[in-house]
Design an enzyme around this catalytic site. Structure first.
Site, PDB file in Angstrom:
ATOM      1  N   ASP A 237       0.772  -1.152  -0.017  1.00 49.93           N
ATOM      2  CA  ASP A 237      -0.040  -0.019  -0.104  1.00 49.93           C
ATOM      3  C   ASP A 237       0.995   1.246   0.036  1.00 49.93           C
ATOM      4  O   ASP A 237       1.645   1.257   0.812  1.00 49.93           O
ATOM      5  CB  ASP A 237      -1.010  -0.032   1.255  1.00 49.93           C
ATOM      6  CG  ASP A 237      -2.147   1.099   1.058  1.00 49.93           C
ATOM      7  OD1 ASP A 237      -1.938   1.776   0.177  1.00 49.93           O
ATOM      8  OD2 ASP A 237      -2.831   0.904   2.132  1.00 49.93           O
ATOM      9  N   GLY A 263      -2.339  -4.717  -2.111  1.00 47.08           N
ATOM     10  CA  GLY A 263      -2.158  -2.896  -2.119  1.00 47.08           C
ATOM     11  C   GLY A 263      -3.333  -2.508  -0.936  1.00 47.08           C
ATOM     12  O   GLY A 263      -3.447  -3.058  -0.385  1.00 47.08           O
ATOM     13  N   HIS A 264      -3.473  -1.284  -1.576  1.00 49.02           N
ATOM     14  CA  HIS A 264      -4.820  -0.730  -0.505  1.00 49.02           C
ATOM     15  C   HIS A 264      -5.942  -1.381  -0.484  1.00 49.02           C
ATOM     16  O   HIS A 264      -6.289  -1.483   0.721  1.00 49.02           O
ATOM     17  CB  HIS A 264      -4.928   0.828  -1.087  1.00 49.02           C
ATOM     18  CG  HIS A 264      -5.592   1.776   0.003  1.00 49.02           C
ATOM     19  ND1 HIS A 264      -5.348   2.117   1.087  1.00 49.02           N
ATOM     20  CD2 HIS A 264      -7.024   2.216  -0.218  1.00 49.02           C
ATOM     21  CE1 HIS A 264      -6.059   2.726   1.748  1.00 49.02           C
ATOM     22  NE2 HIS A 264      -7.186   2.901   0.884  1.00 49.02           N
ATOM     23  N   PHE A 265      -6.567  -1.977  -1.489  1.00 52.04           N
ATOM     24  CA  PHE A 265      -7.571  -2.637  -1.496  1.00 52.04           C
ATOM     25  C   PHE A 265      -7.601  -4.164  -1.192  1.00 52.04           C
ATOM     26  O   PHE A 265      -7.696  -4.916  -2.247  1.00 52.04           O
ATOM     27  CB  PHE A 265      -8.627  -2.401  -2.610  1.00 52.04           C
ATOM     28  CG  PHE A 265      -9.314  -1.128  -2.407  1.00 52.04           C
ATOM     29  CD1 PHE A 265     -10.614  -0.867  -1.871  1.00 52.04           C
ATOM     30  CD2 PHE A 265      -8.952   0.062  -2.884  1.00 52.04           C
ATOM     31  CE1 PHE A 265     -11.354   0.140  -1.826  1.00 52.04           C
ATOM     32  CE2 PHE A 265      -9.730   1.349  -3.047  1.00 52.04           C
ATOM     33  CZ  PHE A 265     -10.830   1.371  -2.221  1.00 52.04           C
TER      34      PHE A 265
END
Length: 287
Positions: A237, A263-265
Site C-alpha cells: 500500500d 495493495g490498498h484494497f
C-alpha cells in the site's frame, strides 16, 4: 445460502443505506468502508461470514446509496460521519460489536470506540491507519495544504477523484491485477462523478487533518482498553504503509499483524485469506 438485506434508515434526517446479513442474535461485526467506495466493498466478505456472524455495513452520507446533500448544506467532517453511523447502530439496538475498518473507516471506527469503549469487542484494521508511522509519502502535499488551507491551491486534490486515480487505488501494489473486479471500480467512479461529489470529497480530504491530530487519543484508547486487534494489511500500500499495521503491536500487547502481498484494497485480491483470519479472530473473541 446467504441472504443479504438492503435497508435504509432515516438518521438525523438523512437516508442511510446499509447491508445486513446473518442472525441478529450472533456476534455482530460492523464493516466501515473507505474512500472512494461504499459498503459494496464488503459484499463478498459478508457472504463469507454470514453463516456464523451478524454483519452490518453502512454507507456514509455522500457515499454509495446514502443521502448526499451538497457540501454547502451539510458539514462533511469525520465527526459527523461518525455521528450518523453511531445513530444508525443505536437505532438497530446494537450495544456490542466488533468493527472492521478500512481507510476512512478507521477514523469513523475509532471515534465510535472513544465514545463507547464498552461496546467494542474487537478491532480489525485492513489498511485502516491510526499512526503517523503509516502515513506514506502520498500524504506529503496534504500536510502542506492542512497547514494553511485558506491560501492553498486545492486544484491538485481534485486529481484524486478522477478515473485514473480510482484505478490506481485498486491496482497499485497488486501482483496480479486480473484479480481486481473492475465493476466496483466503475461503480465507485460513477458515484464520484455525480454533481457536487467533488466538493463533498474535498471537504473530507481537508478534514482528514483532524484524524491525524486525534491519533494520540486513539493510541491512548488502545493502550488503556487493550481491545483485541487484528491488523491485516496489504504490505504494498502506497497510501497507508505497512508500518501502520506494525505499530498496533506497540500499544496492544496481543495484537495480531499480518502483512499480505497486496495493495490498498487488499480485500479485493486476498479475500479468502482475510476472511479466514477474520473468522478465526472473531471466534477468539468469544473464547
Amino acid at each position: 445460502m446467504t441472504l443479504v438485506r438492503y435497508r435504509t434508515a432515516v438518521i438525523d434526517g438523512l437516508d442511510v443505506f446499509y447491508r445486513e446479513a446473518g442472525d441478529p442474535s450472533a456476534p455482530t461485526l460492523v464493516l466501515l468502508h473507505g474512500f472512494p467506495t461504499s459498503s459494496i466493498a464488503y459484499q463478498e466478505l459478508i457472504a463469507d461470514l454470514a453463516d456464523e456472524f451478524h454483519l452490518i455495513a453502512p454507507d456514509y452520507p455522500g457515499f454509495g446509496h446514502s443521502s448526499a446533500p451538497a457540501a454547502s448544506e451539510w458539514d462533511y467532517t469525520f465527526d459527523h460521519l461518525a455521528d450518523v453511523v453511531d445513530g444508525l447502530l443505536d437505532s438497530l439496538g446494537l450495544t456490542r460489536y466488533a468493527i472492521y475498518v478500512h481507510d476512512y473507516g478507521s477514523p469513523v471506527g475509532f471515534r465510535l470506540a472513544l465514545r463507547h469503549p464498552e461496546r467494542i469487542t474487537g478491532i480489525i484494521s485492513q489498511n485502516g491507519n491510526a499512526y503517523e508511522d503509516g502515513l506514506a509519502p502520498f500524504w506529503k502535499d496534504l500536510y502542506e495544504i492542512w497547514a494553511n488551507p485558506s491560501e492553498a491551491d486545492l486544484t491538485p486534490l481534485r486529481a484524486h477523484y478522477t478515473r485514473e486515480a480510482t484505478h490506481w487505488q485498486y491496482t497499485h501494489g497488486v501482483p496480479d491485477v486480473s484479480l481486481v473486479n473492475p465493476d466496483k471500480e466503475a461503480l465507485d467512479q460513477a458515484l464520484l462523478d455525480r454533481p457536487g461529489s467533488d466538493e463533498i470529497q474535498l471537504a473530507l480530504f481537508l478534514n482528514y487533518a483532524t484524524n491525524v491530530a486525534a491519533y494520540s487519543q486513539w493510541q491512548d484508547y488502545l493502550r488503556t482498553h487493550q481491545p483485541p486487534v487484528l491488523a491485516v494489511w496489504g504490505r504494498n500500500d502506497e497510501i497507508f504503509a505497512p508500518e501502520g499495521a506494525k505499530a498496533f503491536a506497540r500499544d496492544v500487547k496481543d495484537a495480531h499483524v499480518h502483512l499480505l502481498d497486496a495493495g490498498h484494497f487488499a480485500l479485493e485480491t486476498r479475500r479468502p485469506q482475510i476472511a479466514a483470519l477474520v473468522r478465526t479472530f472473531l471466534h477468539s473473541l468469544s473464547d
